[in-house]
Enzyme design. Structure first.
Site, PDB file in Angstrom:
ATOM      1  N   HIS A  18      44.879  33.820  33.612  1.00  0.00           N
ATOM      2  CA  HIS A  18      43.654  33.219  34.163  1.00  0.00           C
ATOM      3  C   HIS A  18      43.651  33.156  35.695  1.00  0.00           C
ATOM      4  O   HIS A  18      44.630  33.431  36.330  1.00  0.00           O
ATOM      5  CB  HIS A  18      43.355  31.853  33.522  1.00  0.00           C
ATOM      6  CG  HIS A  18      44.325  30.760  33.826  1.00  0.00           C
ATOM      7  ND1 HIS A  18      44.028  29.442  33.591  1.00  0.00           N
ATOM      8  CD2 HIS A  18      45.588  30.781  34.326  1.00  0.00           C
ATOM      9  CE1 HIS A  18      45.061  28.704  33.941  1.00  0.00           C
ATOM     10  NE2 HIS A  18      46.011  29.480  34.379  1.00  0.00           N
ATOM     11  N   GLU A  19      42.489  32.859  36.232  1.00  0.00           N
ATOM     12  CA  GLU A  19      42.258  32.871  37.690  1.00  0.00           C
ATOM     13  C   GLU A  19      42.593  34.213  38.312  1.00  0.00           C
ATOM     14  O   GLU A  19      43.132  34.284  39.416  1.00  0.00           O
ATOM     15  CB  GLU A  19      43.074  31.758  38.375  1.00  0.00           C
ATOM     16  CG  GLU A  19      42.856  30.356  37.853  1.00  0.00           C
ATOM     17  CD  GLU A  19      41.409  29.888  37.916  1.00  0.00           C
ATOM     18  OE1 GLU A  19      40.601  30.510  38.630  1.00  0.00           O
ATOM     19  OE2 GLU A  19      41.079  28.913  37.229  1.00  0.00           O
ATOM     20  N   GLY A  20      42.241  35.279  37.611  1.00  0.00           N
ATOM     21  CA  GLY A  20      42.566  36.625  38.087  1.00  0.00           C
ATOM     22  C   GLY A  20      43.909  37.029  37.512  1.00  0.00           C
ATOM     23  O   GLY A  20      44.934  36.452  37.874  1.00  0.00           O
TER      24      GLY A  20
END
Lengths: 600, 600
Positions: free
Chosen positions: A441-443
């Protein structure tokens, strides 16, 4: 089961002996603080994390949130923990006194949050997202938006989310379809669907403030047409009191491998009822604004991954000291007593690796938090700018490195426990499952690698990289003992090779197809990350050597010896693994690039 | 969701183009077989695995066996699958015709079992343990024991288990306390407790035959005092019909991270009622006998780990071909259509790594199975002996390498799926959880490392190692194309360095404290394992080059190109990682050895 979340002695070492966090108290923003107030707030975080968060970590995993009649049911303990966190002032911890905050440095707040993630990453998710969403409104929202939402978010009456991802687009934000249609009343009508929205529904607070990316009708294609909107679950009057339900609804809960305490939601906007959204800042600037939140979130993800890695290390360390099994190879008497498994060299290897990953990750993330402090509060404007550039460059590493090596630490923690580690009666398998989210997550870490090699390294004529090398030089020169000098030499040689390979990649990027140069970005991220963490270990080793020279008490000597041995582990066992990355990058190895879909 | 468990084209390549399994049909034992009968039985395995095993893999994970009133309740589908497996003759597959078997080569049975593990490792556990336990009775049991138990185990009326581990001793079998007291009736009374006994209770068959390690009163201390007993759940008459309940009972089920379909049990012997045990072979020889089963089980574990890795690869490959997301770095038009993610180089890297690990692991395990065939059926006695020595040497690698790299493959499969991979709606997270058992059971990988460096390498004046190098030499010389020759050169150079380091470790082992030399056994296992798997890839590459030269059809050409690209991946990206192991071993790095418990 150990109740040590993060070793307080280690944290004090990192904050005060490596980073000189106390020096921050000379800055105007923090001048009412001193080491005692920092320690008191850390003590409070540790206590609440142990008493209110750790206590239901396993229960919230086993009894995850349920979707009942369009709403979410969850364990009562989650709300108790959230409320304890809010009431102790942590949501507002880093904010101005006038907003009800404590004006704490990011370094100290990050440290505090480490305890909560180590104790219970699922429950910790709600306040963390809230403070990040609040910060977005604080920086980019207009006065009315700030007045309406901020006080309630910072007090824990409302939570916040970041609503970016859409089912058909995933990481490719350029392709989002959620639309925003302006109305004569000043608000927009939002229509679309989002997925994997953490905390998108819960049973903790009276309202939820979604920070939503959408495209205003007629906006340019791609990322240049994305705008940012505040979309509350309940519409509110100017004082923030709920008026009526807004048209954002829970389409479903997503059932995850771990991090089960944090709801992951599919949300629909404007499906059953009109969904009002309030534009933040200028149209089409949404991605830029969101990146502030994402960058913060990325550092938070890195810190969380390090903290979960750390927690597993604490568990397995305790187990290894207590569990009796087998004998050393040199012991030929089968009736000699069994030894604690920490006496086996291979168990020590697995513990040392965990120590190197967890404490190295912690050092990296605290360094990042300190850069945030310097960026915002350093008295010298030049230093503020430089800290921002350094932070920008390091963000992909701070996100990706701990989220790669934190789970590796948890994997080793399971292995130290052996069969017991594979059961759900011991806590390390949950650490491992929870932490597996972090490289995604978050890239994803693949995206971090592209961000680093495709953008951050070259940004601003590579000024960030030059600043980084200057910073490293200071610590290379500070190595005075024989072993530290040896490690400094290894680091400096590796760095030189990395610089050379970076220059050659830079040339290729200007003249050749970027697909080719970026094909092995993952190697570059690994190379760069390991160099940075080796530097973090050199900084710790330098500090430990200095302290060891005058340390008297056995406990203190043991602590510093442990730091030095972990540094040695990193320099002997970890840093040399980048040799492989250097070769692949130097050769611009095309194995992956040239593989064809039909050959699989 | 793909229904490909193991790619049949790949399996045919490995069995017939690399290993020449067809040549086995010239041996007397297999002379009624031919490639068609092999393929038919593989086809049957693939079909039953898809129709009866894969269908409840997720359900059995979500709805795991329950402990109800001292018994176990489990999904009805597990029994249906077990019965289908038995009825198709697979439990007895490798046994003599006169025992109701099919006299199939180990190579073919191993391949068949790969489909079942890939489809559903939990359910596959029951028949696998049964066939291994049966083999122990077949080889070491007396005639009466064979007559009483074998037919019912091979027909699937009874299952079998291996009951070694005890709560206080774990991997340290020298310390087991379960006791056996002789009686005048010829049987022994067994008393003690075992833990982590897979399949120790179930609701599939009318009886369970536990193969139990215990110490006869007055036996020597340590492993030299361990005997092996048959302990049935129900006592039986000579025809194997149940007479009365024996005193072995289920103390509890252990709840695991994965592999949930296979019960993991705590068993108590002789607690509530007398527990009869029947000595197998001679007293105090139990560990030796059990090692036969363990060695088989270790190869089975390796194969299972490779198969689960393979299954995750198949899933993520399909997903990567279908899922549209993003564009290549060189595509500047945000309105260009999104591409399948397999077009992204980093996704291809993750798929290639999975291919290299899964197919490399499969090749390794099939090679091991072939050694079992040669050990038992080669017409030349010398070759039989040599195959046995080679297999003995390679067993720790066959167990440990796939159980290290199979889970790595599954980790990458999750990453290919991104957020979707972290949800329980997609199948790869279960693969990852299931596979995590494999580095732990049947001897942790740390124990495999000690077995390799502390024993196997030196056994018999290192004759096994010499044989291995001769075998490798054949394939090094068979490399004729330019790329294969390059890879052969890398392998040969690495091998030479490994031999040198082995010699120096050997000298130290004779003269120094073994604790020091064995401290980095894990590095040695990694070095040795990677060399072996690189060899497996060279063998595949040699075969692929040869076939490619005359292949006409596009499908065929693509298949061989894929093999060659995966070989290149292994030689460029994987084999060089052993440089680090070589340095640590050469220096006899003492970082882990010298770390003190109190420094942590």
């Amino acid at each position: 089961m150990t109740d040590t979340l993060i070793d307080r002695r280690d944290l004090a070492f990192q904050l005060y002996e490596v980073l000189d966090t106390e020096a921050l108290t000379t800055r105007e923003r923090f001048h009412e603080h001193n080491r005692d107030t920092f320690d008191a707030v850390i003590e409070t975080a540790d206590r609440i994390a142990r008493d209110k968060f750790a206590t239901h970590n396993s229960a919230a995993d086993k009894d995850e949130p349920r979707f009942v009649n369009g709403a979410v049911e969850m364990l009562a303990e989650v709300k108790e923990a959230f409320d304890a966190y809010s009431e102790a002032g942590f949501i507002a911890g880093r904010y101005d006194y006038e907003l009800g905050g404590m004006q704490l440095p990011e370094s100290v707040m990050a440290a505090c949050n480490g305890f909560f993630t180590a104790a219970n990453p699922g429950t910790a998710g709600y306040p963390f997202l809230t403070t990040a969403a609040a910060n977005l409104i604080r920086v980019f929202g207009n006065e009315q938006q700030q007045a309406t939402f901020l006080p309630h978010m910072l007090s824990g009456r409302f939570t916040g989310t970041m609503a970016l991802t859409e089912p058909h687009a995933g990481s490719s934000l350029a392709d989002i379809r959620t639309s925003a249609t302006p109305t004569d009343d000043g608000h927009y009508l939002i229509k679309g669907a989002k997925i994997y929205i953490s905390g998108g529904e819960q049973s903790l607070t009276e309202n939820i403030v979604h920070m939503v990316l959408a495209k205003i009708k007629g906006a340019p294609a791609g990322v240049k047409g994305i705008s940012l909107f505040i979309v509350p679950k309940f519409r509110v009057d100017e004082a923030g009191e709920a008026t009526e339900r807004n048209g954002v609804s829970l389409a479903g809960l997503i059932h995850k491998l771990g991090y089960r305490g944090t709801t992951s939601t599919a949300l629909s906007f404007g499906d059953d009822a009109p969904c009002h959204g309030y534009l933040v800042g200028e149209p089409h600037q949404g991605l830029k604004y969101m990146f502030q939140m994402m960058n913060e979130a990325r550092i938070g993800v890195g810190f969380g991954a390090a903290a979960i890695g750390y927690r597993g290390y604490m568990h397995s360390l305790e187990y290894a000291k207590e569990r009796l099994q087998g004998r050393k190879p040199s012991e030929k008497n089968p009736e000699a007593p069994q030894v604690p498994i920490i006496e086996h060299a291979d168990v020590r290897r697995m513990l040392l690796a965990q120590k190197a990953y967890s404490e190295g990750g912690l050092a990296l993330c605290l360094y990042g938090a300190r850069l945030m402090d310097d960026q915002h509060t350093h008295p010298d404007e030049q230093k503020r700018l430089e800290a921002g550039k350094l932070l920008d460059l390091l963000t992909p590493v701070i996100k990706a490195w701990p989220s790669e090596y934190g789970p590796k630490a948890n994997d080793l923690a399971i292995q130290v426990y052996g069969g017991a580690g594979y059961t759900r009666e011991y806590p390390v398998e949950q650490c491992w499952r929870d932490n597996r989210l972090n490289p995604i997550h978050e890239g994803t870490n693949g995206i971090q690698a592209l961000d680093l090699l495709g953008r951050k390294i070259w940004q601003d004529q590579s000024h960030g990289l030059q600043l980084l090398m200057q910073q490293m030089q200071v610590d290379l020169e500070a190595a005075t003992t024989e072993r530290c000098q040896q490690w400094a030499l290894s680091l400096s040689e590796t760095l030189q090779q990395a610089v050379k390979v970076t220059q050659s990649l830079g040339k290729s990027l200007m003249s050749e197809n970027p697909d080719k140069v970026l094909a092995n970005a993952a190697c570059y991220l690994h190379l760069f990350g390991h160099i940075i963490v080796a530097w973090m270990w050199l900084r710790q080793a330098n500090a430990a050597e200095q302290a060891l020279a005058s340390a008297g008490a056995d406990d203190e000597r043991n602590f510093y010896q442990g730091k030095l041995q972990a540094a040695q582990y990193f320099f002997h066992w970890e840093l040399p693994t980048v040799a492989q990355d250097l070769v692949l990058l130097k050769n611009q190895d095309d194995t992956c690039l040239n593989m064809k879909a039909e050959w699989f």
